[in-house]
Design an enzyme around this catalytic site. Sequence first.
Site, mmCIF file in Angstrom:
data_model
loop_
_atom_site.group_PDB
_atom_site.id
_atom_site.type_symbol
_atom_site.label_atom_id
_atom_site.label_comp_id
_atom_site.label_asym_id
_atom_site.label_seq_id
_atom_site.Cartn_x
_atom_site.Cartn_y
_atom_site.Cartn_z
ATOM 1 N N TYR A 68 0.893 -1.195 -0.136
ATOM 2 C CA TYR A 68 -0.140 -0.045 0.234
ATOM 3 C C TYR A 68 0.920 1.335 -0.107
ATOM 4 C CZ TYR A 68 -4.175 -2.653 1.032
ATOM 5 O OH TYR A 68 -5.381 -3.706 1.022
ATOM 6 N N THR A 69 0.598 2.153 -1.085
ATOM 7 C CA THR A 69 1.189 3.590 -1.215
ATOM 8 C C THR A 69 2.899 3.089 -0.969
ATOM 9 O OG1 THR A 69 0.760 3.940 1.302
ATOM 10 C CG2 THR A 69 -0.636 4.932 -0.746
#
Length: 375
Positions: A68-69
């Site tokens: 994630y990110t």
Amino acid sequence: MPHTQTPTQPISQYFTLGRSGLRVSRLSLGVMTFGTEWGWGSDKASAQAIFDQYVDAGGNFLDTADVYTNGTSETWLGEFVRARNLRDHLVLASKFTFNLGERNANMGGNGRKNILRAVEGSLKRLGTDYLDMLYLHAWDQITPTEEVMRTLDDLVRAGKLRHIGLSDVPAWYAARAQTLAEWRGFEPVSALQLQYSLVERNIEHEFTRMGTELGMGIVAWSPLASGLLSGKYKPNEKHEGRLAIMQGSSNPAFQYMTERNWGILAELEKVANEIARPMNQVALNWVANRPGVASVIAGASTPAQLASNLAALDFAIPAELVARLDAVSTPVTPFPYYFFTNAMQGMFYGGATVGDKPAGYRAPVLVSGNGAGVA
């Protein structure tokens, strides 16, 4: 027959997850939005505010992943937890499988080498010695189930994991994993993280019953269909935000703008208006009260969005309105699942009335919370 609604539940009411003793909030905070590397999401100040708002309301279940990110999600979450000295109060869940962008065949997938690498990376970014829950993020179609389950069990025995789960896998794979755990004394699978919403109900064909039978609580992701069910998207209008950005991608998890789904959205809006509740709250409430669901991941990009999501369990949808939502969103029942419908089952007994064994015939099954979780 419409599903029975459970009583209203504050965010600070915790249910055990699957057959484990791990107590989690019925609404989990998804922190995939922590970071702006993907072109949408929250800056650090907003992410901090969202985190504080969730835990101050009594929430304890936070969901992230190494991918994630590009790792920012885990890093910021770890900083926020340490700043308030909340590690022992919170249930931190992360995931592994996806390659983080490097041209290295063993930095992705579900093999032992990558699992061990991924766990060490997540622990470092989160600044913790252990994860409360680690999910296999997706089936890689290659690694033997035995290798995965043995590796995860080794990590539990080493104290780096408390519980394990599976996300985005076939039902047969989850059943095999749980059977191996029971047979060999491995750490059992406590949770199934699966996509579930009014517009994506296909897990009902098999996963709901399997989770109940085998002791795996369902943790629903994308309950608002990436924002489609929030009410901010309308047909024949120009769209912005994450769903619009990802609409042209090859990721099927974001391809929601279809005629069928616009019809579901229209009925959801009618139901929401009849009970004077925002559409996002009705959609979240519907998912949270489905059979087998232990927790629902509700993400937010702003504190205002989170505040609205946190109020999603403060009311009960009338049964007749639940029935309307069920009817408009019922998926096509493919083979072999149509053999398990009431119409087909009735043919087995020549029209005779056949019921299940009476209460007391066998020992009762321990259920999670008020039964909305999993046996």
